[in-house]
Design a protein around this motif. Structure first.
Motif, PDB file in Angstrom:
ATOM      1  N   ARG A   9       0.836  -1.187   0.000  1.00  0.00           N
ATOM      2  CA  ARG A   9       0.000   0.000   0.000  1.00  0.00           C
ATOM      3  C   ARG A   9       0.885   1.256   0.000  1.00  0.00           C
ATOM      4  O   ARG A   9       2.053   1.187   0.355  1.00  0.00           O
ATOM      5  N   THR A  10       0.306   2.373  -0.380  1.00  0.00           N
ATOM      6  CA  THR A  10       0.995   3.663  -0.282  1.00  0.00           C
ATOM      7  C   THR A  10       0.211   4.559   0.661  1.00  0.00           C
ATOM      8  O   THR A  10      -1.013   4.681   0.540  1.00  0.00           O
ATOM      9  N   THR A  14       1.568  12.032   7.764  1.00  0.00           N
ATOM     10  CA  THR A  14       0.878  13.233   8.244  1.00  0.00           C
ATOM     11  C   THR A  14       1.522  13.839   9.484  1.00  0.00           C
ATOM     12  O   THR A  14       1.343  15.020   9.759  1.00  0.00           O
ATOM     13  N   ARG A  15       2.266  13.013  10.244  1.00  0.00           N
ATOM     14  CA  ARG A  15       2.848  13.549  11.482  1.00  0.00           C
ATOM     15  C   ARG A  15       4.155  12.852  11.814  1.00  0.00           C
ATOM     16  O   ARG A  15       4.220  11.630  11.836  1.00  0.00           O
ATOM     17  N   ALA A  32       0.453   8.140   9.657  1.00  0.00           N
ATOM     18  CA  ALA A  32       0.059   8.339   8.272  1.00  0.00           C
ATOM     19  C   ALA A  32      -1.441   8.609   8.170  1.00  0.00           C
ATOM     20  O   ALA A  32      -2.166   8.560   9.165  1.00  0.00           O
ATOM     21  N   ASP A  33      -1.885   8.877   6.953  1.00  0.00           N
ATOM     22  CA  ASP A  33      -3.285   9.239   6.750  1.00  0.00           C
ATOM     23  C   ASP A  33      -4.252   8.070   6.877  1.00  0.00           C
ATOM     24  O   ASP A  33      -5.463   8.250   6.721  1.00  0.00           O
ATOM     25  N   ASN A  76       4.735   8.322   1.480  1.00  0.00           N
ATOM     26  CA  ASN A  76       4.999   9.535   0.712  1.00  0.00           C
ATOM     27  C   ASN A  76       5.182  10.733   1.629  1.00  0.00           C
ATOM     28  O   ASN A  76       4.376  10.987   2.520  1.00  0.00           O
ATOM     29  N   LEU A  77       6.280  11.452   1.401  1.00  0.00           N
ATOM     30  CA  LEU A  77       6.551  12.680   2.150  1.00  0.00           C
ATOM     31  C   LEU A  77       6.345  13.874   1.230  1.00  0.00           C
ATOM     32  O   LEU A  77       7.045  14.027   0.223  1.00  0.00           O
ATOM     33  N   ASP A  78       5.385  14.710   1.565  1.00  0.00           N
ATOM     34  CA  ASP A  78       5.124  15.915   0.791  1.00  0.00           C
ATOM     35  C   ASP A  78       6.282  16.902   0.960  1.00  0.00           C
ATOM     36  O   ASP A  78       6.957  16.911   1.991  1.00  0.00           O
TER      37      ASP A  78
END
Length: 265
Positions: A9-10, A14-15, A32-33, A76-78
């Protein structure tokens, strides 16, 4: 034979909760989200994407062989993530890790495996020693067992030190045929008395189809190596060829394991 489709999964991180300051790669506990917590490993740390490739391949091969490994996900890191981080070292790490990283499900309440406290049965020990000789894992020793006890079961973690041939990227075929002398330091070597008995079982689970499935998981962006003249698909093919060739020459490292046990005993 393993029949399940290997997929990851991806998630989006978020924190950033806290660094886990073990070793030099500065993994972190993050959320994560999907509302789960993960041990996050960064492509901008240490050996970069090669450590993530090793973690991915080592962990999924272990899972294929029926061993317990925390779920791995692409994380994923924004580009905006971490701007408010006060620690400059961590901020630089986050900036250098934008895009896809790798994370393992956080096993809350897990205890570090202690060979003095917990006895591992011979078959399980033999499978883990076989796995680590196959993947050339130099980092499952008494000093650093990289195993956890969670819900009274043994879980394998941290495969970033596997496949060390890829750091020099020279003569993969010779590396694939090597006997792996470092197995003498394996924490479970004393219990691994059934390595020869389980050898064919382990080999049978690592079909060409399964190995291609696993190597196809490597994100192309992890294979864009600075200074390399090889295309990403060429690099991915070398990983597959290494794994298939090493499987076909498993007798080399099985003999080394037996020799190491004789010396130990």
């Amino acid at each position: 034979m393993a029949t399940h489709k290997t997929e990851l999964r991806t998630v989006n991180v978020t924190r950033y909760i806290t660094p886990l300051r073990e070793g030099g790669s500065l993994p972190a506990l993050a959320e994560a989200d999907d509302d789960f917590k993960y041990v996050l490993k960064f492509r901008g740390a240490g050996h970069g994407s090669k450590a993530l490739i090793a973690e991915l391949l080592g962990g999924e091969i272990a899972r294929t062989l029926g061993l317990k490994v925390p779920e791995m996900v692409f994380a994923n890191l924004d580009e905006a993530f971490g701007r408010s981080e006060g620690d400059e070292e961590i901020q630089d790490l986050l900036k250098g890790s934008q895009g896809l990283n790798l994370a393992l499900h956080f096993l809350s309440g897990a205890l570090t495996f202690d060979p003095v406290v917990t006895q591992v049965d011979e078959k399980l020990a033999s499978k883990i020693v076989w796995l680590d000789a196959y993947t050339t894992n130099i980092d499952r020793t008494v000093k650093n067992t990289n195993m956890l006890i969670w819900h009274k079961e043994l879980w394998l973690i941290d495969h970033g030190a596997t496949f060390y041939f890829h750091h020099s990227w020279s003569d993969w075929k010779k590396a694939a045929e090597s006997p792996f002398p470092y197995i003498k330091d394996h924490v479970l070597l004393p219990q691994a008395s059934l390595v020869e008995a389980i050898n064919n079982e382990m080999i049978d689970q690592l079909s060409d189809e399964k190995l291609r499935e696993i190597t196809s998981l490597i994100p192309s962006e992890w294979l864009d190596w600075e200074g390399s003249e090889m295309e990403t698909q060429e690099i991915r093919e070398v990983y597959f060829q290494f794994l298939a060739h090493r499987r076909d020459h498993a007798h080399n490292f099985v003999k080394q394991i037996q020799h190491a046990r004789e010396t130990l005993i």
